[in-house]
Motif scaffolding. Sequence first.
Motif, PDB file in Angstrom:
ATOM      1  N   GLN A 223      18.823  10.748   1.934  1.00  0.00           N
ATOM      2  CA  GLN A 223      18.030  10.689   3.224  1.00  0.00           C
ATOM      3  C   GLN A 223      16.460  10.211   2.715  1.00  0.00           C
ATOM      4  N   VAL A 224      16.002  11.094   1.804  1.00  0.00           N
ATOM      5  CA  VAL A 224      14.804  10.521   1.294  1.00  0.00           C
ATOM      6  C   VAL A 224      14.581   8.866   0.842  1.00  0.00           C
ATOM      7  N   LEU A 225      15.590   8.490   0.047  1.00  0.00           N
ATOM      8  CA  LEU A 225      15.624   7.363  -0.289  1.00  0.00           C
ATOM      9  C   LEU A 225      15.774   6.212   0.841  1.00  0.00           C
ATOM     10  N   GLN A 226      16.399   6.769   1.698  1.00  0.00           N
ATOM     11  CA  GLN A 226      16.484   6.002   3.035  1.00  0.00           C
ATOM     12  C   GLN A 226      15.222   5.581   3.733  1.00  0.00           C
ATOM     13  N   SER A 227      14.397   6.689   3.874  1.00  0.00           N
ATOM     14  CA  SER A 227      13.146   6.443   4.097  1.00  0.00           C
ATOM     15  C   SER A 227      12.342   5.217   3.401  1.00  0.00           C
ATOM     16  N   LEU A 228      12.577   5.316   2.132  1.00  0.00           N
ATOM     17  CA  LEU A 228      12.033   4.247   1.273  1.00  0.00           C
ATOM     18  C   LEU A 228      12.353   2.982   1.649  1.00  0.00           C
ATOM     19  N   SER A 229      13.851   2.763   1.915  1.00  0.00           N
ATOM     20  CA  SER A 229      14.339   1.539   2.301  1.00  0.00           C
ATOM     21  C   SER A 229      13.743   1.027   3.643  1.00  0.00           C
ATOM     22  N   GLU A 230      13.648   2.043   4.571  1.00  0.00           N
ATOM     23  CA  GLU A 230      13.132   1.686   5.937  1.00  0.00           C
ATOM     24  C   GLU A 230      11.601   1.065   5.468  1.00  0.00           C
ATOM     25  N   ALA A 231      10.888   1.480   4.632  1.00  0.00           N
ATOM     26  CA  ALA A 231       9.468   1.199   4.474  1.00  0.00           C
ATOM     27  C   ALA A 231       9.487  -0.287   3.640  1.00  0.00           C
ATOM     28  N   VAL A 232      10.383  -0.644   3.206  1.00  0.00           N
ATOM     29  CA  VAL A 232      10.550  -2.087   2.419  1.00  0.00           C
ATOM     30  C   VAL A 232       9.713  -3.095   3.087  1.00  0.00           C
ATOM     31  N   PRO A 233       9.986  -3.427   4.238  1.00  0.00           N
ATOM     32  CA  PRO A 233       9.248  -4.589   4.916  1.00  0.00           C
ATOM     33  C   PRO A 233       7.721  -4.334   4.871  1.00  0.00           C
ATOM     34  N   LEU A 234       7.443  -3.247   5.296  1.00  0.00           N
ATOM     35  CA  LEU A 234       6.128  -2.865   5.181  1.00  0.00           C
ATOM     36  C   LEU A 234       5.248  -2.961   3.781  1.00  0.00           C
ATOM     37  N   VAL A 235       6.108  -2.614   2.756  1.00  0.00           N
ATOM     38  CA  VAL A 235       5.471  -2.590   1.387  1.00  0.00           C
ATOM     39  C   VAL A 235       5.210  -4.049   1.000  1.00  0.00           C
ATOM     40  N   THR A 236       6.370  -4.865   1.286  1.00  0.00           N
ATOM     41  CA  THR A 236       6.266  -6.235   0.741  1.00  0.00           C
ATOM     42  C   THR A 236       5.308  -7.314   1.704  1.00  0.00           C
ATOM     43  N   GLN A 237       5.116  -6.603   2.840  1.00  0.00           N
ATOM     44  CA  GLN A 237       3.970  -7.293   3.549  1.00  0.00           C
ATOM     45  C   GLN A 237       2.639  -7.046   3.121  1.00  0.00           C
ATOM     46  N   ALA A 238       2.436  -5.771   2.886  1.00  0.00           N
ATOM     47  CA  ALA A 238       1.250  -5.489   2.343  1.00  0.00           C
ATOM     48  C   ALA A 238       0.794  -5.850   1.009  1.00  0.00           C
ATOM     49  N   VAL A 239       2.066  -6.019   0.010  1.00  0.00           N
ATOM     50  CA  VAL A 239       1.737  -6.489  -1.231  1.00  0.00           C
ATOM     51  C   VAL A 239       1.683  -8.073  -1.143  1.00  0.00           C
ATOM     52  N   ALA A 240       2.276  -8.888  -0.173  1.00  0.00           N
ATOM     53  CA  ALA A 240       2.195 -10.245  -0.079  1.00  0.00           C
ATOM     54  C   ALA A 240       0.741 -10.603   0.448  1.00  0.00           C
ATOM     55  N   SER A 241       0.182  -9.691   1.272  1.00  0.00           N
ATOM     56  CA  SER A 241      -1.134 -10.084   1.914  1.00  0.00           C
ATOM     57  C   SER A 241      -2.213  -9.887   0.964  1.00  0.00           C
ATOM     58  N   SER A 242      -1.955  -9.136  -0.260  1.00  0.00           N
ATOM     59  CA  SER A 242      -3.226  -8.746  -1.055  1.00  0.00           C
ATOM     60  C   SER A 242      -3.029  -9.440  -2.413  1.00  0.00           C
ATOM     61  N   ILE A 243      -1.994 -10.079  -2.718  1.00  0.00           N
ATOM     62  CA  ILE A 243      -1.798 -10.908  -4.207  1.00  0.00           C
ATOM     63  C   ILE A 243      -2.303 -12.290  -4.074  1.00  0.00           C
ATOM     64  N   GLY A 244      -3.280 -12.570  -4.515  1.00  0.00           N
ATOM     65  CA  GLY A 244      -3.925 -13.949  -4.599  1.00  0.00           C
ATOM     66  C   GLY A 244      -5.105 -13.721  -5.516  1.00  0.00           C
ATOM     67  N   PRO A 245      -5.474 -14.940  -6.089  1.00  0.00           N
ATOM     68  CA  PRO A 245      -6.422 -15.014  -7.051  1.00  0.00           C
ATOM     69  C   PRO A 245      -7.740 -14.806  -6.256  1.00  0.00           C
ATOM     70  N   SER A 246      -8.576 -14.055  -7.026  1.00  0.00           N
ATOM     71  CA  SER A 246     -10.020 -13.823  -6.446  1.00  0.00           C
ATOM     72  C   SER A 246     -11.015 -13.380  -7.172  1.00  0.00           C
ATOM     73  N   THR A 247     -12.356 -13.581  -6.885  1.00  0.00           N
ATOM     74  CA  THR A 247     -13.336 -13.118  -7.947  1.00  0.00           C
ATOM     75  C   THR A 247     -14.144 -12.079  -7.304  1.00  0.00           C
ATOM     76  N   ASP A 248     -13.850 -11.830  -5.781  1.00  0.00           N
ATOM     77  CA  ASP A 248     -14.615 -10.957  -4.940  1.00  0.00           C
ATOM     78  C   ASP A 248     -14.336  -9.459  -5.671  1.00  0.00           C
ATOM     79  N   PRO A 249     -15.237  -8.716  -5.851  1.00  0.00           N
ATOM     80  CA  PRO A 249     -14.875  -7.212  -6.255  1.00  0.00           C
ATOM     81  C   PRO A 249     -13.913  -6.340  -5.690  1.00  0.00           C
ATOM     82  N   THR A 250     -14.317  -6.637  -4.330  1.00  0.00           N
ATOM     83  CA  THR A 250     -13.355  -5.938  -3.325  1.00  0.00           C
ATOM     84  C   THR A 250     -12.091  -6.169  -3.170  1.00  0.00           C
ATOM     85  N   ARG A 251     -11.829  -7.700  -3.120  1.00  0.00           N
ATOM     86  CA  ARG A 251     -10.589  -8.242  -3.143  1.00  0.00           C
ATOM     87  C   ARG A 251      -9.927  -7.956  -4.577  1.00  0.00           C
ATOM     88  N   LEU A 252     -10.695  -7.771  -5.583  1.00  0.00           N
ATOM     89  CA  LEU A 252     -10.141  -7.563  -6.899  1.00  0.00           C
ATOM     90  C   LEU A 252      -9.395  -6.305  -6.837  1.00  0.00           C
TER      91      LEU A 252
END
Length: 997
Positions: A183-212
């Motif tokens: 049941q708990v692992l199923q809750s992780l599976s349900e969150a996969v789209p959220l996780v990949t979206q959050a990661v995708a929107s945050s990984i990119g080269p940057s020199t700004d300290p906040t973005r870093l």
Amino acid sequence: MASFLPALSPADVQRAAQLIQESYDPASSRRLLPDEHRRLQSELFELQRRWEAWGLVVPFLFEYDDPNVQFFGAHTAQVKISRDWESFPTSHGHELTHFLLNITARSISLGLSKVILRKLFVALSALALRLVPQDPSRWPNWIAATATELSSAGAFNEHVLDFLEIAVEEVNGADLLPAKRSQVLQSLSEAVPLVTQAVASSIGPSTDPTRLRQLQSALKCLEAWMPNLPSNDVTPLLPSLFALLDPAAPTFQPAVSAVLAVLSAPAFANGAGSATLTLPLLEWSAQAGPPIISTTLRDGPDDTASAFCRLLAGLGDHSIAYLTENLNSPLVQAFLHLTLSFTALPGSYGVDEEESERMLGFWYLLQEALWSIEFPPEAEATREKEMWALAKAVYAELVAALRTKVRWPPPPAGWAKDQVERFQVYRRDVGDTLINAYYVLRDDMLAYYLGDLTSRLQKKNEGGIWEDVEATLHCIMSIQEAVPLEPNRHLSLLFGSEILGQLPTSGGHRVQRTMLGLIGSYASWFTTLPAGSSEPLLSVLGYVAPALSELSLCLPAANALRDLCDANRTALAPHITAFGELHAGLSRVQDTEKAKVLQSISSVIQALPPEEEIAPVEAIVQPVVAKLFQALQSSSMLPEEALALATQQIQTLSGVAKGLTPATDAAGFESSPAAEEVERMQRVRDDIRMVRLREYMLHGIQGAIELWSTDAGISEALSDLFKSITALSADATLLSLPPAPLLELVCGAAQRQLTAVWLALANMLIIQLDPPAPCTVSLRTVPSQEVLAIVREVVRVLLQATLNTLSIDGAMEANPDIVQDFFNFAEKVSFHFVTVFYQLPRESFDALIQCAISALSLQERYSLVAASTFLTALIKDTQANDDLADAKKLLLDTHGRAMMRSLLVGFAGVSPKSAVPNLVELFSALVAKTPLESKEWILDVLHGSDFIQSRAGPEAKEALVKAVFSGSRSIRRTRDAVRQFTIVARGQEGSNFGFAW
């Protein structure tokens, strides 16, 4: 504070804060004595255990500026959920969720440190592990709901990513039953789209300290989630992730860690993703790698080089099949060149660099893959030939590089002790890798080494070669286990005059120690020499023997001599005279190694006809025993010197006895001598000279035991001697002693001071009184009355000594080795001589059984198991003996209920859970042999007022009785019933730990 949570008085809150500040403030704790520090912590943790400790969370987080106090507030929330959940009203789970979300959002808005926020994220995850795995879930979509709540409250993406990282780590590490875990692992599976979206929107080269900071959180989040992400969700992220692999960027190392997580993830197991993962990384490595290698060779390894090295190792681990199938590809060739460059980094491992060791595992994987690769039938011959040609070229470079890497620096190196030790471990690890290389190169590898030695030794007059020679010898020694046991021209060259004859024979140089070790490791190879061709063997012995007199070489020389003589005793027997000369020069050998030298000589003596063994055995044993008596006579005047001298002589006798023991074959088995050989050996044993020598030796041993049996050092030496000098009649040597007189000595020593050493020896010797029947006899032989009388006396003496020792309060707990070895001994007596127990005085027998029952309550597993095994064996062996009909009733009628009670309280929690399967064997034996009585005992014990407090209520107790006694009884059914009762009684329902045995 939330209305459904308790509150603490301001005074208690202030006192708790004061305890934290006094305990954890660095300036304060340095002034505290350890006892006072422990007292403050104990008071604090006792306060935290109270139900009212919930009242610490809000004030600590929001009313104090001290980070230690704030952290303890967050920690208390997590502890109360994880550890004290059973005391929490389950009806308030929904309110607690909102409470935790609110204080977390408020903590973020106040800018509390990441350490505190991460602890709050742990608390949220702990709450989810309580609420999610229910039907229906009491916190659906908890990851998305929490992330949304935090974002709505103003949390940065960095904080959301940190929460996502913590959430998946806590879930993956949780101990849950399969259904709840699903049941708990199923809750992780349900969150996969959220996780990949959050990661995708945050990984990119940057020199700004906040973005870093956000980028680093995204990389850690991706790394944590990789075990749970499907490949289809990861693949779109890979180009952005690979774009971060800029060696000059500050995110290079975290990006490498994230890529390594991808490479090791289940979604990409077995080399999956060659087009999207392997090839892009190979292309990147081919482009970015050479500059990194150049910088590393110029300036030495730095953090960038270390991260790149880790990436290469991870890529090699993941993509080994692809690399092996495409050895001729330019990208793969570039990868192998980079890997070799790190493997061969200049300098010494542990001193100048620490990266080369990381690459060793790749060469093992590559060698294994080379043997398992399969090509299409139409191209198999061509492709396979090409693959092996390329592989041999690569491994030839590897072998040359590793020969250089294991080279010691010329003295004085000035290394610290830990650097020397690390380099020695590295050399051993390289040895394992060289074995893999040998399976690829075979004889070509030995040819390379011998060529290297020959060329270097030709320049020995120029000096400075011995470190290189030693390195090559070390490599040859390391691959010994892989070299076939067959004639080999390279080894013949090695042990001939061109190599061995050119090595130094004095001075104690490291090359001598290594050559001695090499000779010992290849001792068995000399058995492949043609019959009558003993010249190489004698040459090697000629190199070893002089080293025995050098202080720094005596140990490796003695070891080499022992191994050579043990493996080649038959070939060396005709040269026994030379060993007489070696014995004559024994005074030049260190006392600590004389035992090995005499063991070597004895090995050669053993290959002689028995009649010819008498004189040399007398010659080497008589002086040893004489020195033992000398030690006995001087014990009152020079006690320490006499003890040391006696110990050395006993160790020497052990070595002689081991040498006279027939050699084992290549598989580790001794060949059984023919009947006529046994009779011939017995006739020689009956020779008056041998009879007197054994009596002389036995008297010396007796004197040592009577004088020094309480000394731990000499007890261990005597134990080794007894094991070496006893044997079944079919395997007896000229020095073998019968078990009966040795058992008498053991009993005397045990009466003076009982130790596990004497009990273990009694265990070994008692079996020899009941030797296996000849193979022509189908039934077990019946021990004679004389043997039974000996066993009865041994049991009486050791039982009394054991009871005297263990009857003191706490003695069983303090002496688990004695408990274990005594019941191991008793179990052997039960198997071989069970009637002896029932010939003991009644009070002695009862005391024995009561002692065993008491041992069933011990917390030390091995002693408990030994007692349980003895009682099980005694019940079964008694039942199987038709002459013990009355004894069966005596044993179980008198002690059955006590055994059952001890077992049941053990199941309920007294005994360590790891021992329960062993206790089940005794439980099953009782139930099987006395079903009616056992049922009565179980009911009486379980429902008695004195049964221990446990979580097992009436239903669990009735379920145990019903499962054990209803229907057909079997070990498996009984085991399952006890398992369920144990889980319930110990309150471990609903956890994986509960079902683990």
